[in-house]
Design an enzyme around this catalytic site. Structure first.
Site, PDB file in Angstrom:
ATOM      1  N   TYR A 134      -2.093  -0.745  10.648  1.00 42.28           N
ATOM      2  CA  TYR A 134      -2.086  -1.404   9.014  1.00 42.28           C
ATOM      3  C   TYR A 134      -0.930  -0.660   8.323  1.00 42.28           C
ATOM      4  O   TYR A 134      -0.236  -1.799   7.671  1.00 42.28           O
ATOM      5  CB  TYR A 134      -3.049  -0.740   8.766  1.00 42.28           C
ATOM      6  CG  TYR A 134      -3.308  -1.037   6.644  1.00 42.28           C
ATOM      7  CD1 TYR A 134      -3.741  -2.116   6.554  1.00 42.28           C
ATOM      8  CD2 TYR A 134      -3.000   0.107   5.860  1.00 42.28           C
ATOM      9  CE1 TYR A 134      -4.447  -2.073   5.009  1.00 42.28           C
ATOM     10  CE2 TYR A 134      -3.604   0.379   4.427  1.00 42.28           C
ATOM     11  CZ  TYR A 134      -3.829  -1.491   4.314  1.00 42.28           C
ATOM     12  OH  TYR A 134      -4.388  -1.477   2.584  1.00 42.28           O
ATOM     13  N   SER A 183       0.714  -0.838   0.064  1.00 43.90           N
ATOM     14  CA  SER A 183      -0.209   0.201   0.267  1.00 43.90           C
ATOM     15  C   SER A 183       0.999   1.267  -0.834  1.00 43.90           C
ATOM     16  O   SER A 183       1.938   1.020   0.566  1.00 43.90           O
ATOM     17  CB  SER A 183      -1.156  -0.182   1.334  1.00 43.90           C
ATOM     18  OG  SER A 183      -1.472   1.101   1.551  1.00 43.90           O
TER      19      SER A 183
HETATM   20  N1  LIG Z   1      -9.010  -0.709  -1.452  1.00 43.75           N
HETATM   21  C1  LIG Z   1      -7.865   0.008  -1.423  1.00 43.75           C
HETATM   22  O1  LIG Z   1      -7.887   1.366  -0.858  1.00 43.75           O
HETATM   23  C2  LIG Z   1      -6.385  -0.295  -0.551  1.00 43.75           C
HETATM   24  C3  LIG Z   1      -5.200   0.641  -1.252  1.00 43.75           C
HETATM   25  C4  LIG Z   1      -4.046   0.439  -0.303  1.00 43.75           C
HETATM   26  C5  LIG Z   1      -4.029  -0.922  -0.464  1.00 43.75           C
HETATM   27  N2  LIG Z   1      -4.613  -1.954  -0.792  1.00 43.75           N
HETATM   28  C6  LIG Z   1      -4.574  -3.366  -0.401  1.00 43.75           C
HETATM   29  O2  LIG Z   1      -5.293  -4.162  -1.338  1.00 43.75           O
HETATM   30  C7  LIG Z   1      -5.255  -5.950  -0.905  1.00 43.75           C
HETATM   31  C8  LIG Z   1      -6.965  -5.867  -1.542  1.00 43.75           C
HETATM   32  O3  LIG Z   1      -8.250  -5.138  -1.286  1.00 43.75           O
HETATM   33  P1  LIG Z   1      -9.116  -4.682  -1.620  1.00 43.75           P
HETATM   34  O4  LIG Z   1      -8.775  -3.029  -1.603  1.00 43.75           O
HETATM   35  O5  LIG Z   1      -9.654  -5.371  -3.176  1.00 43.75           O
HETATM   36  O6  LIG Z   1     -10.113  -5.249  -0.148  1.00 43.75           O
HETATM   37  P2  LIG Z   1     -11.382  -5.305  -0.065  1.00 43.75           P
HETATM   38  O7  LIG Z   1     -12.239  -5.700  -1.329  1.00 43.75           O
HETATM   39  O8  LIG Z   1     -11.618  -5.693   1.037  1.00 43.75           O
HETATM   40  O9  LIG Z   1     -10.969  -7.083  -0.856  1.00 43.75           O
HETATM   41  C9  LIG Z   1     -10.214  -7.714   0.184  1.00 43.75           C
HETATM   42  C10 LIG Z   1      -9.865  -9.684  -0.380  1.00 43.75           C
HETATM   43  O10 LIG Z   1      -9.474 -10.321   1.205  1.00 43.75           O
HETATM   44  C11 LIG Z   1     -10.392 -11.114   1.426  1.00 43.75           C
HETATM   45  N3  LIG Z   1     -10.221 -11.950   2.816  1.00 43.75           N
HETATM   46  C12 LIG Z   1     -10.388 -10.981   3.805  1.00 43.75           C
HETATM   47  N4  LIG Z   1      -9.766 -11.431   5.040  1.00 43.75           N
HETATM   48  C13 LIG Z   1      -9.933 -12.554   5.058  1.00 43.75           C
HETATM   49  C14 LIG Z   1      -9.175 -14.453   5.784  1.00 43.75           C
HETATM   50  N5  LIG Z   1      -9.168 -14.078   6.968  1.00 43.75           N
HETATM   51  N6  LIG Z   1      -9.148 -15.254   4.881  1.00 43.75           N
HETATM   52  C15 LIG Z   1      -9.006 -15.046   3.443  1.00 43.75           C
HETATM   53  N7  LIG Z   1      -9.036 -14.191   2.443  1.00 43.75           N
HETATM   54  C16 LIG Z   1      -9.819 -12.908   3.137  1.00 43.75           C
HETATM   55  C17 LIG Z   1     -11.978 -10.320   0.801  1.00 43.75           C
HETATM   56  O11 LIG Z   1     -12.665 -12.770   1.090  1.00 43.75           O
HETATM   57  P3  LIG Z   1     -14.194 -12.657   2.119  1.00 43.75           P
HETATM   58  O12 LIG Z   1     -14.298 -11.364   2.646  1.00 43.75           O
HETATM   59  O13 LIG Z   1     -14.467 -13.306   0.868  1.00 43.75           O
HETATM   60  O14 LIG Z   1     -13.030 -13.402   2.582  1.00 43.75           O
HETATM   61  C18 LIG Z   1     -11.705  -9.936  -0.472  1.00 43.75           C
HETATM   62  O15 LIG Z   1     -11.836 -10.835  -1.481  1.00 43.75           O
HETATM   63  C19 LIG Z   1      -5.478  -5.714   0.744  1.00 43.75           C
HETATM   64  O16 LIG Z   1      -4.340  -6.339   0.668  1.00 43.75           O
HETATM   65  C20 LIG Z   1      -5.386  -3.716   1.340  1.00 43.75           C
HETATM   66  O17 LIG Z   1      -4.424  -3.939   2.041  1.00 43.75           O
HETATM   67  C21 LIG Z   1      -6.053  -1.230  -0.232  1.00 43.75           C
END
Ligand SMILES: NC(=O)c1ccc[n+]([C@@H]2O[C@H](COP(=O)([O-])OP(=O)(O)OC[C@H]3O[C@@H](n4cnc5c(N)ncnc54)[C@H](OP(=O)(O)O)[C@@H]3O)[C@@H](O)[C@H]2O)c1
Length: 269
Positions: A156, A143
């Site tokens: 985080y 991130s």
């Molecule tokens: N969106 C942002 O602003 C942002 C910015 C920087 C970095 N990121 C990073 O991007 C990555 C993806 O996040 P996203 O933004 O796409 O958010 P998201 O839509 O909430 O996706 C998170 C994913 O992780 C899975 N997950 C969560 N907890 C889990 C667990 N305990 N076991 C297995 N799977 C789990 C969820 O699936 P289930 O709910 O089906 O388990 C979902 O598929 C993360 O590493 C996040 O830190 C996001």
């Protein structure tokens, strides 16, 4: 060290929504097989249908489980072995945040956050290395938050700092083995991330100035895949995020600290 995603077999964590689902969709046209994981089967089924609509010859395996736990990771690895799935690309994408101070945090959520963002990423990488066909690739999702300490998102930001550092070292270790490692550092991106990070009391993060940084998941993933194909160790998708990362990297701590204090004093970071 670069990697050709054409005909790849990719294992993607957190593929049921957001960036993980987008990785699946963008790899679908040229991939041979995908192994998609998350906790929600209905959401994984939806992503599978979208990918098959793009490429009906694609082999898609689904596995549900909580990879923040030892049992969940073991279940996933067993399911990969049983399916005879031989990945040449691992995308460590699953992750979560938690908006609010450490003092007011729920200890269980803090633990899950650390277990998912760091432990799961390291141990799945370690367990998958013997399975990963060469030439291979690994994408770790970090991130922009990894570039600076973030009061009210302290754990985080620290966990993502860990991911970036780990990935950069891994890229050097694995290059002689024919494995490219790319660390993707997105800025604020509209996914379910905020919904998960928000606390029941509604404690939220400050979105002031985020418009300049925000890009769509499709652009984050496209830039991440271009970086992997080009053998880039780290990428900050989007112009605003690139500029911010450069600024945060070079900002002296004696200037950064009062800025963080002022932002935190506003009651929002
Ligand atoms: N969106 C942002 O602003 C942002 C910015 C920087 C970095 N990121 C990073 O991007 C990555 C993806 O996040 P996203 O933004 O796409 O958010 P998201 O839509 O909430 O996706 C998170 C994913 O992780 C899975 N997950 C969560 N907890 C889990 C667990 N305990 N076991 C297995 N799977 C789990 C969820 O699936 P289930 O709910 O089906 O388990 C979902 O598929 C993360 O590493 C996040 O830190 C996001």
């Amino acid at each position: 060290m670069n990697f050709d995603t054409h005909h790849c077999s990719a294992l993607i964590t957190g593929a049921s929504s957001g960036l993980g689902a987008e990785f699946a969709r963008q790899l679908a046209p040229g991939a041979t097989a995908l192994f998609l994981t998350g906790r929600r089967m209905d959401a994984l089924e939806k992503v599978k249908a979208e990918c098959l609509a793009i490429n009906r010859t694609l082999q898609i395996h689904l596995c549900t489980g909580d990879i923040a736990t030892d049992e969940g990771r073991e279940l996933l690895l067993e399911s990969v072995r049983q399916a005879g799935f031989q990945p040449n690309l691992l995308i460590n994408n699953a992750g979560m945040g938690d908006y609010g101070t450490v003092a007011s945090a729920d200890a269980a959520k803090l633990r899950t956050q650390m277990d998912l963002n760091m432990t799961a990423l390291v141990l799945l990488t370690h367990a998958c290395l013997p399975l990963l066909r060469r030439p291979g690739g690994i994408i770790n999702i970090s991130s922009l938050a990894s570039t600076l300490p973030m009061p009210a998102m302290a754990v985080y930001a620290a966990s993502k700092s860990f991911v970036t550092s780990f990935s950069e070292a891994l890229a050097v270790e694995l290059a002689p083995e024919g494995i490219a490692v790319t660390c993707v550092c997105p800025g604020p991106t509209p996914t379910s991330f905020s919904q998960t990070a928000r606390r029941p009391d509604g404690e939220d993060t400050d979105r002031d100035g985020q418009d300049f940084l925000r890009i769509l998941p499709s652009q984050v993933v496209a830039e991440g895949l271009v970086a992997l194909r080009a053998g880039q160790a780290c990428v900050y998708p989007g112009l605003g995020v690139k500029i911010a990362a450069r600024l945060f990297h070079h900002l002296p701590r004696f200037l950064l600290r009062p800025l963080l204090r002022r932002r935190f004093a506003k009651g929002t970071v």
